[in-house]
Write an enzyme that holds these catalytic residues in place. Structure first.
Site, mmCIF file in Angstrom:
data_model
loop_
_atom_site.group_PDB
_atom_site.id
_atom_site.type_symbol
_atom_site.label_atom_id
_atom_site.label_comp_id
_atom_site.label_asym_id
_atom_site.label_seq_id
_atom_site.Cartn_x
_atom_site.Cartn_y
_atom_site.Cartn_z
ATOM 1 N N ARG A 128 0.820 -1.224 0.000
ATOM 2 C CA ARG A 128 0.000 0.000 0.000
ATOM 3 C C ARG A 128 0.850 1.269 0.000
ATOM 4 N NH1 ARG A 128 -3.295 -3.092 3.537
ATOM 5 N NH2 ARG A 128 -5.116 -3.823 2.409
ATOM 6 N N LYS B 117 2.476 11.451 -11.326
ATOM 7 C CA LYS B 117 1.735 10.511 -12.179
ATOM 8 C C LYS B 117 2.581 9.271 -12.419
ATOM 9 C CE LYS B 117 -1.294 13.454 -14.929
ATOM 10 N NZ LYS B 117 -1.592 13.942 -16.290
ATOM 11 N N GLU C 272 8.941 19.017 -24.626
ATOM 12 C CA GLU C 272 8.275 19.366 -23.357
ATOM 13 C C GLU C 272 8.838 20.679 -22.792
ATOM 14 O OE1 GLU C 272 5.634 17.857 -22.139
ATOM 15 O OE2 GLU C 272 5.648 15.900 -23.129
ATOM 16 N N LYS D 118 5.965 23.417 -13.599
ATOM 17 C CA LYS D 118 5.218 22.191 -13.286
ATOM 18 C C LYS D 118 4.811 22.168 -11.814
ATOM 19 C CE LYS D 118 4.299 17.522 -14.144
ATOM 20 N NZ LYS D 118 4.447 16.354 -14.945
ATOM 21 N N GLU E 63 -5.483 16.880 -11.660
ATOM 22 C CA GLU E 63 -5.892 17.251 -13.018
ATOM 23 C C GLU E 63 -7.399 17.423 -13.174
ATOM 24 O OE1 GLU E 63 -3.694 15.081 -16.006
ATOM 25 O OE2 GLU E 63 -5.013 15.799 -17.573
ATOM 26 N N ARG F 119 -4.247 21.655 -14.343
ATOM 27 C CA ARG F 119 -3.179 20.740 -14.784
ATOM 28 C C ARG F 119 -3.350 20.332 -16.247
ATOM 29 N NH1 ARG F 119 -0.181 16.016 -11.230
ATOM 30 N NH2 ARG F 119 1.227 15.322 -12.869
ATOM 31 N N ASN G 288 -1.174 19.534 -20.954
ATOM 32 C CA ASN G 288 -1.460 18.707 -22.133
ATOM 33 C C ASN G 288 -1.460 19.517 -23.425
ATOM 34 O OD1 ASN G 288 -1.777 16.409 -20.554
ATOM 35 N ND2 ASN G 288 -3.909 16.938 -20.108
ATOM 36 N N HIS H 120 -0.852 17.847 -26.613
ATOM 37 C CA HIS H 120 -0.872 16.402 -26.357
ATOM 38 C C HIS H 120 -2.089 15.689 -26.943
ATOM 39 C CE1 HIS H 120 2.505 17.279 -23.848
ATOM 40 N NE2 HIS H 120 2.593 16.052 -23.362
ATOM 41 N N HIS I 166 -1.024 12.710 -28.948
ATOM 42 C CA HIS I 166 -1.404 11.324 -28.603
ATOM 43 C C HIS I 166 -2.095 10.654 -29.788
ATOM 44 C CE1 HIS I 166 -1.476 12.228 -23.993
ATOM 45 N NE2 HIS I 166 -0.280 11.847 -24.407
ATOM 46 N N HIS J 237 7.392 10.325 -28.243
ATOM 47 C CA HIS J 237 6.330 11.131 -27.622
ATOM 48 C C HIS J 237 6.560 12.620 -27.935
ATOM 49 C CE1 HIS J 237 3.406 12.463 -24.689
ATOM 50 N NE2 HIS J 237 4.327 13.216 -24.103
#
Ligand code: GLY
Length: 357
Positions: free
Chosen positions: A119, A141, A183, A223, A233, A237, A241, A244, A248, A261
């Site tokens: 956990r 993330k 980025e 960030k 998000e 946040r 993206n 993105h 994506h 990417h």
């Protein structure tokens, strides 16, 4: 040394940025009297993993190393289960540490294991790629992939520390450096115009490396500010993206094989900037400057030849699309973006107009 403190409701932790930090004994004080396992991949382990193992053992820290195959393939449940089993074999306890030493894949897999094993056990991120230094190692993330899509099983799990030594980038291949530059440029576009202007004056990778501590510091500051305001998000946040949604879509249409990417995000940023101009949100020169800057750092800018329906399909199936509308991050000026919701029908029409097919 530059130190940024990230204050989230879950955890407060430092991002330490310094050329040569990796070799400094005092970087590892947080591990004192704990057991640690370095998770690294088959590319990074021979370069830095063995050195770190030796250094930590010399400091009296009971350390092991676990090596995963390099590449996206390792962000799988199979690798995750193998890693859990290894952690159990070496009797890792909740007080111990996982050290994620590598790029985004390593950080995501090791981070997700840390967030779930017993956990939750302690995590230190030591990113070795530019993309990981400015993005994936910060903000919590962590995830693994499913056959149905990337990062579909994950969590938000903040590390105890992020140790960033920009000198580790000296061994990074040019294409991966460019990957991270996408980025870096994104941060200039969304929040830090001074960074964008600075990048416009730096001719190439070598010049960026002369200013790398400042470049990374600026990206991490943006960030941190965003993550502190919206860790999960829900709203702000989403601006991370920028580029993105269509990036994506490009990655997906090419089955994650053709573009990195960063390359896909670069094309996505140009696409969304052109769209922002088309919709009257920004001047034409904003889109042109972004395109020029990306191209200078060897990133592709022109949207690849794809059918409207394939791009549309990929966009609306993105895991971030939750309702009947799609949130797009549009640009108003360098350093200023806004989030706008579009109906799926409108998105389809806009893609069609932009791609002209
Ligand atoms: N890479 C985007 C984020 O951390 O939200």
């Amino acid at each position: 040394m530059q130190e940024i403190r990230v204050n989230t409701s879950a955890k407060k932790y430092p991002l330490k940025i310094r050329n040569g930090l990796f070799n400094k004994d005092d970087a590892y004080l947080v591990l004192k009297n704990r057991k640690a396992v370095i998770v690294s991949d088959s590319n990074v382990a021979p370069l830095y993993g063995k050195d770190l193992l030796e250094k930590l053992r010399n400091l009296g820290i009971d350390t092991d190393i676990y090596i995963i195959p390099a590449g996206e393939i390792s962000k799988s449940h199979e690798e995750l289960i193998k890693l859990y089993n290894y952690l159990s074999e070496i009797n890792i306890t909740r007080n111990d540490f996982i050290i994620a030493l590598g790029g985004g894949v390593t950080g995501d897999l090791a981070g997700f294991a840390a967030s779930t094993y017993l956990r939750g056990i302690n995590l230190v991120q030591i990113p070795t790629s530019l993309l990981a230094m400015v993005d994936s190692s910060i903000g919590g993330k962590v995830a693994v992939n499913l056959t149905a899509g990337k990062n579909l099983v994950g969590s938000f799990y903040q590390p105890e520390e992020v140790l960033i030594d920009p000198m580790l980038l000296n061994t990074l291949p040019d294409r991966h450096f460019a990957d991270g530059m996408a980025e870096v440029i994104k941060y200039g576009c969304i929040r830090d115009r001074e960074l964008f202007f600075m990048l416009e004056t730096l001719e190439n990778r070598e010049k960026v490396m002369e200013n790398i501590e400042e470049v990374i510091f600026r990206c991490c500051t943006v960030k941190k500010d965003i993550v502190e305001q919206d860790e999960r998000e829900k709203s702000l946040r989403m601006i991370l993206n920028f580029g993105h949604t269509f990036g994506h879509a490009i990655e997906k249409c090419f089955e994650y094989k053709t573009y990195t990417h960063g390359e896909a995000v670069a094309m996505g940023m140009v696409f969304i900037s052109d769209l922002s101009h088309k919709l009257g949100f920004c001047q034409k020169d904003v889109a042109e400057r972004i395109k020029k800057l990306l191209q200078k750092f060897n990133l592709p800018a022109d949207f690849p030849k794809l059918k409207t329906e394939d791009v549309f399909d990929a966009v609306i199936k993105d895991k971030k699309v939750r309702t009947n509308s799609v949130n797009l991050v549009l640009i108003e000026n360098i350093g200023i973006v806004r989030i706008e919701a579009f109906s799926k029908e409108r998105i389809g029409g806009l893609i069609n107009e932009m791609l002209g097919n």
